[in-house]
Design a protein around this motif. Structure first.
Motif, PDB file in Angstrom:
ATOM      1  N   ILE A  28       0.823  -1.392  -0.034  1.00 54.50           N
ATOM      2  CA  ILE A  28      -0.072   0.208   0.257  1.00 54.50           C
ATOM      3  C   ILE A  28       1.049   1.789   0.440  1.00 54.50           C
ATOM      4  N   LEU A  29       0.643   1.721  -1.443  1.00 60.09           N
ATOM      5  CA  LEU A  29       1.254   3.154  -0.671  1.00 60.09           C
ATOM      6  C   LEU A  29       0.403   4.021  -0.291  1.00 60.09           C
ATOM      7  N   GLN A  30       1.746   5.374   0.205  1.00 59.93           N
ATOM      8  CA  GLN A  30       0.674   6.498   0.804  1.00 59.93           C
ATOM      9  C   GLN A  30       1.410   8.161   0.581  1.00 59.93           C
ATOM     10  N   TRP A  31       0.722   8.829   0.425  1.00 57.46           N
ATOM     11  CA  TRP A  31       0.840   9.787  -0.192  1.00 57.46           C
ATOM     12  C   TRP A  31       0.029  10.937   0.998  1.00 57.46           C
ATOM     13  N   ARG A  32       0.415  12.496   0.822  1.00 59.26           N
ATOM     14  CA  ARG A  32       0.107  13.295   1.386  1.00 59.26           C
ATOM     15  C   ARG A  32      -0.005  14.536   0.199  1.00 59.26           C
ATOM     16  N   LEU A  33      -1.059  15.379   0.552  1.00 54.31           N
ATOM     17  CA  LEU A  33      -1.271  16.820  -0.017  1.00 54.31           C
ATOM     18  C   LEU A  33      -1.730  17.841   0.387  1.00 54.31           C
ATOM     19  N   GLU A  34      -1.689  18.830  -0.032  1.00 53.21           N
ATOM     20  CA  GLU A  34      -2.981  20.231   0.597  1.00 53.21           C
ATOM     21  C   GLU A  34      -3.883  20.716  -0.229  1.00 53.21           C
ATOM     22  N   SER A  35      -5.133  20.920   0.342  1.00 54.87           N
ATOM     23  CA  SER A  35      -5.771  21.718  -0.577  1.00 54.87           C
ATOM     24  C   SER A  35      -6.765  22.356   0.429  1.00 54.87           C
ATOM     25  N   TYR A  36      -6.773  23.618   0.111  1.00 53.35           N
ATOM     26  CA  TYR A  36      -8.064  24.671   0.646  1.00 53.35           C
ATOM     27  C   TYR A  36      -9.328  24.234   0.183  1.00 53.35           C
ATOM     28  N   SER A  37      -8.921  23.682  -0.998  1.00 54.49           N
ATOM     29  CA  SER A  37     -10.975  23.403  -1.940  1.00 54.49           C
ATOM     30  C   SER A  37     -11.518  21.713  -1.408  1.00 54.49           C
ATOM     31  N   PRO A  38     -12.344  21.237  -1.789  1.00 57.83           N
ATOM     32  CA  PRO A  38     -12.454  19.426  -1.380  1.00 57.83           C
ATOM     33  C   PRO A  38     -12.059  19.321  -2.774  1.00 57.83           C
ATOM     34  N   ILE A  39     -10.749  18.055  -1.954  1.00 62.62           N
ATOM     35  CA  ILE A  39     -10.745  17.251  -3.399  1.00 62.62           C
ATOM     36  C   ILE A  39     -11.898  16.790  -4.310  1.00 62.62           C
ATOM     37  N   ASP A  40     -11.874  16.825  -5.783  1.00 55.70           N
ATOM     38  CA  ASP A  40     -12.317  15.830  -6.635  1.00 55.70           C
ATOM     39  C   ASP A  40     -12.622  14.902  -7.047  1.00 55.70           C
ATOM     40  N   GLU A  41     -11.192  14.389  -7.580  1.00 56.91           N
ATOM     41  CA  GLU A  41     -10.853  12.915  -8.142  1.00 56.91           C
ATOM     42  C   GLU A  41      -9.085  12.916  -7.624  1.00 56.91           C
ATOM     43  N   PHE A  74      -4.086   3.210 -15.102  1.00 57.37           N
ATOM     44  CA  PHE A  74      -4.392   4.281 -14.673  1.00 57.37           C
ATOM     45  C   PHE A  74      -5.422   3.804 -13.648  1.00 57.37           C
ATOM     46  N   ILE A  75      -5.551   4.347 -12.110  1.00 56.12           N
ATOM     47  CA  ILE A  75      -6.547   4.080 -11.486  1.00 56.12           C
ATOM     48  C   ILE A  75      -6.587   5.264 -10.715  1.00 56.12           C
ATOM     49  N   GLU A  76      -7.827   5.521  -9.805  1.00 55.75           N
ATOM     50  CA  GLU A  76      -8.820   6.897  -9.732  1.00 55.75           C
ATOM     51  C   GLU A  76      -9.167   5.753  -8.108  1.00 55.75           C
ATOM     52  N   PRO A  77      -7.903   6.669  -7.051  1.00 59.34           N
ATOM     53  CA  PRO A  77      -8.369   5.540  -5.969  1.00 59.34           C
ATOM     54  C   PRO A  77      -9.543   6.493  -5.280  1.00 59.34           C
ATOM     55  N   GLU A  78     -10.130   6.303  -3.903  1.00 58.97           N
ATOM     56  CA  GLU A  78     -11.267   6.914  -4.087  1.00 58.97           C
ATOM     57  C   GLU A  78     -11.018   8.145  -2.818  1.00 58.97           C
ATOM     58  N   VAL A  79     -11.589   9.249  -3.056  1.00 58.32           N
ATOM     59  CA  VAL A  79     -11.641  10.168  -2.178  1.00 58.32           C
ATOM     60  C   VAL A  79     -12.026  10.285  -0.683  1.00 58.32           C
ATOM     61  N   LYS A  80     -10.720  10.548  -0.093  1.00 60.18           N
ATOM     62  CA  LYS A  80     -11.724  10.555   1.716  1.00 60.18           C
ATOM     63  C   LYS A  80     -11.605  12.071   1.584  1.00 60.18           C
ATOM     64  N   ASP A  81     -12.831  11.826   3.506  1.00 64.32           N
ATOM     65  CA  ASP A  81     -12.633  13.597   3.938  1.00 64.32           C
ATOM     66  C   ASP A  81     -11.355  13.366   4.093  1.00 64.32           C
ATOM     67  N   GLY A  82     -11.289  14.618   4.278  1.00 59.36           N
ATOM     68  CA  GLY A  82      -9.558  15.104   4.750  1.00 59.36           C
ATOM     69  C   GLY A  82      -9.531  16.270   5.911  1.00 59.36           C
ATOM     70  N   LYS A  83      -8.211  15.787   6.999  1.00 61.31           N
ATOM     71  CA  LYS A  83      -8.520  16.348   8.356  1.00 61.31           C
ATOM     72  C   LYS A  83      -8.091  18.155   7.941  1.00 61.31           C
ATOM     73  N   GLY A  84      -9.037  19.057   8.433  1.00 59.16           N
ATOM     74  CA  GLY A  84      -8.661  20.292   7.304  1.00 59.16           C
ATOM     75  C   GLY A  84      -8.022  20.802   5.988  1.00 59.16           C
ATOM     76  N   ASN A  85      -6.978  21.092   5.837  1.00 52.78           N
ATOM     77  CA  ASN A  85      -6.858  21.732   4.513  1.00 52.78           C
ATOM     78  C   ASN A  85      -5.578  20.333   3.718  1.00 52.78           C
ATOM     79  N   GLN A  86      -5.377  19.056   4.814  1.00 57.66           N
ATOM     80  CA  GLN A  86      -5.019  17.926   4.751  1.00 57.66           C
ATOM     81  C   GLN A  86      -5.661  16.557   4.130  1.00 57.66           C
ATOM     82  N   PHE A  87      -4.494  15.754   3.254  1.00 58.96           N
ATOM     83  CA  PHE A  87      -5.146  15.068   2.586  1.00 58.96           C
ATOM     84  C   PHE A  87      -4.283  14.046   2.338  1.00 58.96           C
ATOM     85  N   SER A  88      -4.757  12.563   2.763  1.00 59.00           N
ATOM     86  CA  SER A  88      -4.411  11.603   2.586  1.00 59.00           C
ATOM     87  C   SER A  88      -4.734  10.718   1.705  1.00 59.00           C
ATOM     88  N   VAL A  89      -3.756  10.050   0.564  1.00 58.86           N
ATOM     89  CA  VAL A  89      -4.166   8.263  -0.347  1.00 58.86           C
ATOM     90  C   VAL A  89      -3.560   7.194  -0.348  1.00 58.86           C
TER      91      VAL A  89
END
Length: 419
Positions: free
Chosen positions: A301-314, A329-344
């Motif tokens: 399982i590979l793990q990434w982090r990123l930030e976004s000040y708007s909701p991630i759509d895709e 090509f794969i489209e991982p599931e979009v999960k709710d981020g904590k504040g402006n921090q998102f993990s994949v």
């Protein structure tokens, strides 16, 4: 104002004026530290004294608990001095002078020679200090030759107070100083090449400018000059103990029309410099922060982090075996981020032996992020390597493999668009 101290290895020695710190050991607490100087022997020297320097309470203090040891000096500065310039300093045996003068201005790239002359007999040892640090060959451009110092190819780091001390064996050896001022064109650093923001978020773009004399800084957006207006602030603040100034453009309520390329331009009589910063609402470039095995040891399982000040759509994840032309090509599931921090997180299963690379990007209402740096992982190692640090094993049909995640060093740095 002298302050000779002994047995202070376990104590701090400070200088205060009217109970306000001037120096805490060699750390300055005055903005006028080019004029009010603590010398290596702990004396306090005030150059170009003014009436405002007068005080009954200059205090050299050994900060000993519970009772400090204080030596207090009274200073009176005559409003109408009889002579305009101070005479050479005297010791018990003679005088000391500096050359070419007590204040020298020089342009970057030129060379200068500083001298120290004395009539003390027998001739004393001359010791040079720069900002309380002994000159002893730490800078190859500063050449020490007896009573003289030559600075070749002067740059901004050579600005400061050069002090010469005639070590003649007396309790108060004669000393003098030269204030060297280097004039040079502005240089700009940016804290971030890309600033990520969002709608209604307060955005801040910063340029750090080094220059002498003081520079004029102008802000531009999309090559149009910006002026101070409601909803934004332009201000600056000095960085202590340097010729650097932090210039800040603050947008109080960011909107889509504020996104774009910003430039800060600094100019003085010796030239100019310009740097660009992108303000954007898209997600930041994703960075890998780890990998773990699936519960059945069948994949990683590979793990990434990123930030976004708007909701991630895709999200879009692509990976391939090195040497293959085709990406998966794969489209991982979009999960709710904590504040402006998102993990994949995404499991990659059923891998055959070999090296693989994976790239991730994200999209919000303002567009797609930059592709992440390629993350490389490989297989086909003997089972005994599986226990090594940072290794993980996967089980594929008929084969027991060790997958080791190899993250490229560039994966931990942001992609720089501007230099």
């Amino acid at each position: 104002m002298p302050c000779q101290v002994i047995h202070t290895d376990n104590y701090v020695v400070a200088w205060l004026k009217d109970d306000k710190y001037l120096y805490f050991e060699s750390q300055t607490y005055t903005e006028d530290d080019k004029r009010i100087v603590r010398l290596p022997n702990n004396s306090l020297v005030i150059y170009n004294a003014t009436v405002e320097d007068s005080s009954d309470n200059y205090k050299c203090s050994i900060l000993r608990n519970p009772d400090p040891i204080d030596l207090t000096h009274r200073l009176r500065v005559d409003e109408n001095p009889r002579q305009e310039s101070a005479p050479p300093q005297h010791s018990l045996k003679g005088i000391i002078r500096v050359k070419p003068s007590k204040k020298v201005e020089v342009k970057q790239g030129h060379s200068i020679t500083l001298g120290c002359e004395t009539d003390i007999q027998p001739p004393p040892e001359i010791k040079w200090f720069i900002e309380n640090k002994k000159v002893d060959g730490y800078d190859p451009d500063v050449i020490l030759d007896g009573n003289y110092i030559t600075i070749q190819k002067v740059n901004e780091s050579h600005s400061g107070l050069y002090q010469c001390l005639a070590e003649d064996g007396s309790e108060m050896p004669a000393m003098e100083a030269i204030n060297v001022i280097v004039n040079y064109k502005p240089k700009i650093e940016v804290e971030k090449n890309i600033v990520y923001s969002g709608a209604s978020i307060e955005s801040e773009i910063t340029c750090i400018v080094s220059a002498h004399p003081v520079e004029l800084v102008t802000w531009y957006k999309d090559d149009k000059k910006l002026i101070q207006k409601k909803g934004s602030m332009m201000y600056h603040k000095a960085i202590p103990k340097s010729n650097k100034t932090k210039h800040i453009l603050k947008i109080l309520h960011t909107s889509a029309r504020d996104f774009g390329e910003y430039k800060c331009r600094a100019e003085n009589a010796f030239g100019h410099d310009i740097k660009s910063v992108i303000l954007t609402g898209v997600p930041s470039q994703a960075k890998i922060y780890g990998a773990k095995m699936t519960e059945d040891d069948a994949g990683i399982i590979l793990q990434w982090r990123l930030e976004s000040y708007s909701p991630i759509d895709e999200y879009k994840l692509q990976y391939r075996r090195k040497g293959d032309q085709k990406w998966i090509f794969i489209e991982p599931e979009v999960k709710d981020g904590k504040g402006n921090q998102f993990s994949v997180e995404y499991p990659i299963l059923g891998l055959q032996p070999g090296s693989y690379e994976a790239i991730l990007k994200a999209r919000n209402a303002f567009g797609w992020s930059l592709d992440s740096e390629p993350h490389t992982f490989s297989g086909d190692y003997p089972p005994d390597l599986a226990l090594k640090e940072n290794s993980a094993t996967v089980r594929s049909p008929g084969t027991f493999l060790a997958l080791i995640l190899v993250v490229l060093s560039c994966a931990f740095t942001s992609l720089k668009l501007f230099t």
